[in-house]
Motif scaffolding. Structure first.
Motif, PDB file in Angstrom:
ATOM      1  N   VAL A   1      -2.570  20.188   2.592  1.00 57.80           N
ATOM      2  CA  VAL A   1      -1.879  19.243   3.475  1.00 57.80           C
ATOM      3  C   VAL A   1      -2.552  17.891   3.263  1.00 57.80           C
ATOM      4  CG1 VAL A   1      -1.332  18.625   5.846  1.00 57.80           C
ATOM      5  CG2 VAL A   1      -1.367  21.034   5.167  1.00 57.80           C
ATOM      6  N   GLN A   2      -1.769  16.925   2.811  1.00 62.58           N
ATOM      7  CA  GLN A   2      -2.326  15.612   2.508  1.00 62.58           C
ATOM      8  C   GLN A   2      -2.543  14.795   3.792  1.00 62.58           C
ATOM      9  OE1 GLN A   2      -0.883  13.363  -0.881  1.00 62.58           O
ATOM     10  NE2 GLN A   2       0.515  15.023  -1.431  1.00 62.58           N
ATOM     11  N   ARG A   3      -3.565  13.965   3.732  1.00 65.07           N
ATOM     12  CA  ARG A   3      -3.788  13.030   4.836  1.00 65.07           C
ATOM     13  C   ARG A   3      -2.693  11.965   4.832  1.00 65.07           C
ATOM     14  NH1 ARG A   3      -8.722  13.987   7.048  1.00 65.07           N
ATOM     15  NH2 ARG A   3     -10.307  14.948   5.712  1.00 65.07           N
ATOM     16  N   THR A   4      -2.299  11.553   6.021  1.00 60.75           N
ATOM     17  CA  THR A   4      -1.294  10.508   6.174  1.00 60.75           C
ATOM     18  C   THR A   4      -1.927   9.298   6.838  1.00 60.75           C
ATOM     19  OG1 THR A   4       0.449  12.169   6.429  1.00 60.75           O
ATOM     20  CG2 THR A   4       0.952   9.938   7.159  1.00 60.75           C
ATOM     21  N   ALA A   5      -1.698   8.129   6.282  1.00 60.98           N
ATOM     22  CA  ALA A   5      -2.305   6.910   6.820  1.00 60.98           C
ATOM     23  C   ALA A   5      -1.668   6.531   8.153  1.00 60.98           C
ATOM     24  CB  ALA A   5      -2.156   5.768   5.827  1.00 60.98           C
ATOM     25  N   ALA A   6      -2.523   6.362   9.168  1.00 64.87           N
ATOM     26  CA  ALA A   6      -2.060   5.834  10.456  1.00 64.87           C
ATOM     27  C   ALA A   6      -2.230   4.333  10.492  1.00 64.87           C
ATOM     28  CB  ALA A   6      -2.842   6.476  11.599  1.00 64.87           C
ATOM     29  N   ALA A   7      -3.149   3.835   9.665  1.00 65.14           N
ATOM     30  CA  ALA A   7      -3.406   2.392   9.594  1.00 65.14           C
ATOM     31  C   ALA A   7      -4.076   2.085   8.268  1.00 65.14           C
ATOM     32  CB  ALA A   7      -4.292   1.942  10.750  1.00 65.14           C
ATOM     33  N   ALA A   8      -4.001   0.815   7.893  1.00 62.20           N
ATOM     34  CA  ALA A   8      -4.714   0.332   6.708  1.00 62.20           C
ATOM     35  C   ALA A   8      -5.617  -0.806   7.165  1.00 62.20           C
ATOM     36  CB  ALA A   8      -3.742  -0.149   5.641  1.00 62.20           C
ATOM     37  N   VAL A   9      -6.913  -0.650   6.959  1.00 59.19           N
ATOM     38  CA  VAL A   9      -7.876  -1.630   7.438  1.00 59.19           C
ATOM     39  C   VAL A   9      -8.149  -2.645   6.332  1.00 59.19           C
ATOM     40  CG1 VAL A   9     -10.182  -1.987   8.379  1.00 59.19           C
ATOM     41  CG2 VAL A   9      -8.910   0.110   8.940  1.00 59.19           C
ATOM     42  N   LYS A  10      -7.880  -3.906   6.634  1.00 65.92           N
ATOM     43  CA  LYS A  10      -8.109  -4.963   5.644  1.00 65.92           C
ATOM     44  C   LYS A  10      -9.587  -5.341   5.626  1.00 65.92           C
ATOM     45  CE  LYS A  10      -6.438  -9.493   4.117  1.00 65.92           C
ATOM     46  NZ  LYS A  10      -5.534 -10.635   4.424  1.00 65.92           N
ATOM     47  N   GLY A  11     -10.198  -5.238   4.442  1.00 64.52           N
ATOM     48  CA  GLY A  11     -11.600  -5.564   4.310  1.00 64.52           C
ATOM     49  C   GLY A  11     -11.832  -7.022   3.960  1.00 64.52           C
ATOM     50  N   ASP A  12     -13.090  -7.435   3.977  1.00 62.33           N
ATOM     51  CA  ASP A  12     -13.430  -8.816   3.635  1.00 62.33           C
ATOM     52  C   ASP A  12     -13.082  -9.141   2.181  1.00 62.33           C
ATOM     53  OD1 ASP A  12     -14.397  -9.148   6.189  1.00 62.33           O
ATOM     54  OD2 ASP A  12     -16.484  -8.679   5.638  1.00 62.33           O
ATOM     55  N   ASP A  13     -12.989  -8.098   1.349  1.00 65.18           N
ATOM     56  CA  ASP A  13     -12.662  -8.310  -0.067  1.00 65.18           C
ATOM     57  C   ASP A  13     -11.164  -8.303  -0.330  1.00 65.18           C
ATOM     58  OD1 ASP A  13     -12.161  -5.685   0.480  1.00 65.18           O
ATOM     59  OD2 ASP A  13     -13.365  -4.855  -1.164  1.00 65.18           O
ATOM     60  N   GLY A  14     -10.351  -8.190   0.735  1.00 68.17           N
ATOM     61  CA  GLY A  14      -8.905  -8.187   0.567  1.00 68.17           C
ATOM     62  C   GLY A  14      -8.316  -6.831   0.238  1.00 68.17           C
ATOM     63  N   GLN A  15      -9.155  -5.817   0.099  1.00 67.10           N
ATOM     64  CA  GLN A  15      -8.676  -4.460  -0.158  1.00 67.10           C
ATOM     65  C   GLN A  15      -8.297  -3.786   1.166  1.00 67.10           C
ATOM     66  OE1 GLN A  15      -8.652  -2.785  -3.489  1.00 67.10           O
ATOM     67  NE2 GLN A  15      -8.605  -4.975  -3.936  1.00 67.10           N
ATOM     68  N   PHE A  16      -7.452  -2.756   1.068  1.00 62.98           N
ATOM     69  CA  PHE A  16      -6.956  -2.071   2.261  1.00 62.98           C
ATOM     70  C   PHE A  16      -7.386  -0.605   2.226  1.00 62.98           C
ATOM     71  CE2 PHE A  16      -4.258  -5.692   1.524  1.00 62.98           C
ATOM     72  CZ  PHE A  16      -4.032  -6.212   2.791  1.00 62.98           C
ATOM     73  N   THR A  17      -8.158  -0.225   3.224  1.00 70.28           N
ATOM     74  CA  THR A  17      -8.634   1.153   3.324  1.00 70.28           C
ATOM     75  C   THR A  17      -7.720   1.946   4.245  1.00 70.28           C
ATOM     76  OG1 THR A  17     -10.932   0.493   2.970  1.00 70.28           O
ATOM     77  CG2 THR A  17     -10.559   2.638   3.990  1.00 70.28           C
ATOM     78  N   GLN A  18      -7.164   3.029   3.724  1.00 70.77           N
ATOM     79  CA  GLN A  18      -6.258   3.849   4.515  1.00 70.77           C
ATOM     80  C   GLN A  18      -7.053   4.819   5.384  1.00 70.77           C
ATOM     81  OE1 GLN A  18      -3.103   5.578   2.067  1.00 70.77           O
ATOM     82  NE2 GLN A  18      -3.373   3.913   0.584  1.00 70.77           N
ATOM     83  N   VAL A  19      -6.636   4.903   6.657  1.00 67.76           N
ATOM     84  CA  VAL A  19      -7.325   5.743   7.635  1.00 67.76           C
ATOM     85  C   VAL A  19      -6.287   6.628   8.308  1.00 67.76           C
ATOM     86  CG1 VAL A  19      -8.845   5.758   9.642  1.00 67.76           C
ATOM     87  CG2 VAL A  19      -8.949   3.851   8.024  1.00 67.76           C
ATOM     88  N   ASP A  20      -6.608   7.923   8.451  1.00 65.89           N
ATOM     89  CA  ASP A  20      -5.652   8.815   9.108  1.00 65.89           C
ATOM     90  C   ASP A  20      -5.844   8.805  10.619  1.00 65.89           C
ATOM     91  OD1 ASP A  20      -7.826  10.414   9.674  1.00 65.89           O
ATOM     92  OD2 ASP A  20      -7.224  12.084   8.388  1.00 65.89           O
ATOM     93  N   ALA A  21      -5.036   9.586  11.328  1.00 61.89           N
ATOM     94  CA  ALA A  21      -5.034   9.565  12.792  1.00 61.89           C
ATOM     95  C   ALA A  21      -6.345  10.051  13.386  1.00 61.89           C
ATOM     96  CB  ALA A  21      -3.881  10.413  13.320  1.00 61.89           C
TER      97      ALA A  21
END
Length: 260
Positions: A121-141
């Motif tokens: 069962v794959q993780r599903t992103a509840a949000a994407a956190v924008k970092g200082d480097d402009g990259q987006f880290t996906q975070v599940d619930a």
């Protein structure tokens, strides 16, 4: 007797003597025991030690896109799938598969005679956190970070820290990680009809979280506390026309009308 005659005890004794009886000698019992043990031992050898029931395939279910492929799962299983299927440690396989960042849960079982079955069962992103480097880290619930990419997934709220001076001043009390965690909890608790409209979750301080909705509307959320209640209130509140919806105090929500 049906005809009224008494049964002859001699006849009964003769009938008992003539009835066939199967009796095994001690030697026969020993021979049968040895044969039974030999059969069981042979079966055990075939199942656990011979190559007759070796694993020939690792069948993967649930890896449905290029973010998590069947090949990645098989690679994680690796040499644990070598040899007889009966000797595969299913718990070890599960732990290895669940160590893949995008896997939230795995189930593993034997598919006789030659297949190791793995369902993920794959993780599903509840949000994407924008970092200082402009990259987006996906975070599940559940708050687990599992992927970082150059762009956020479609339809997923973007969490961004825009801290006020007061929030910066108490950084030693409430860390940035805690602020992000609270914003992710808000994003994960949004009803689907609101989540798909929530382009950004802006964090000014612990008590000042703001949602930017598609179409230009703003939701003043306040703290991450009472998220479920605030979500229900917001759904009712958005039936009215407005540019700003305030649920910071869910017992006293407010709507600012669209200015004309």
């Amino acid at each position: 007797m049906a005809d009224g005659r008494l049964a002859d005890p001699l006849d009964e004794e003769l009938e008992e003597e003539s009835a066939p009886r199967l009796r095994l000698s001690r030697r026969g019992i020993a021979v049968l025991s040895v044969l039974g043990a030999a059969v069981l031992g042979g079966l055990a050898w075939v199942v656990f030690f011979s190559s007759v029931l070796d694993v020939r395939d690792v069948a993967v279910q649930g890896a449905t896109d290029d973010k998590l492929t069947s090949e990645q799962v098989r690679g994680a299983v690796g040499g644990l799938a070598d040899g007889p299927l009966a000797r595969v440690d299913l718990d070890d396989v599960r732990r290895r598969v669940e160590a893949i960042p995008r896997v939230g849960k795995a189930e593993v079982w034997r598919g006789w005679p030659h297949t190791l079955q793995v369902k993920v069962v794959q993780r599903t992103a509840a949000a994407a956190v924008k970092g200082d480097d402009g990259q987006f880290t996906q975070v599940d619930a559940s708050g687990v970070s599992f992927a970082t990419e150059a762009a956020p997934p479609k339809g997923v709220p973007v969490v961004e820290l825009r801290l006020s001076q007061s929030a910066k001043d108490v950084d030693g009390v409430i860390s940035r990680a805690q602020l992000v965690q609270g914003a992710v909890a808000v994003a994960a608790g949004l009803p689907p009809e609101i989540a798909k409209r929530a382009g950004s979750v802006l964090v000014h301080s612990y008590d000042d979280i703001e949602l930017q909705l598609s179409g230009g509307a703003t939701v003043r959320w306040g703290s991450p506390e009472e998220t479920d209640r605030k979500a229900r209130v917001l759904l009712a509140l958005m039936k009215q026309k407005g540019s700003t919806f305030d649920v910071t105090a869910p017992e006293a929500p407010a709507v600012s009308a669209v200015s004309g």
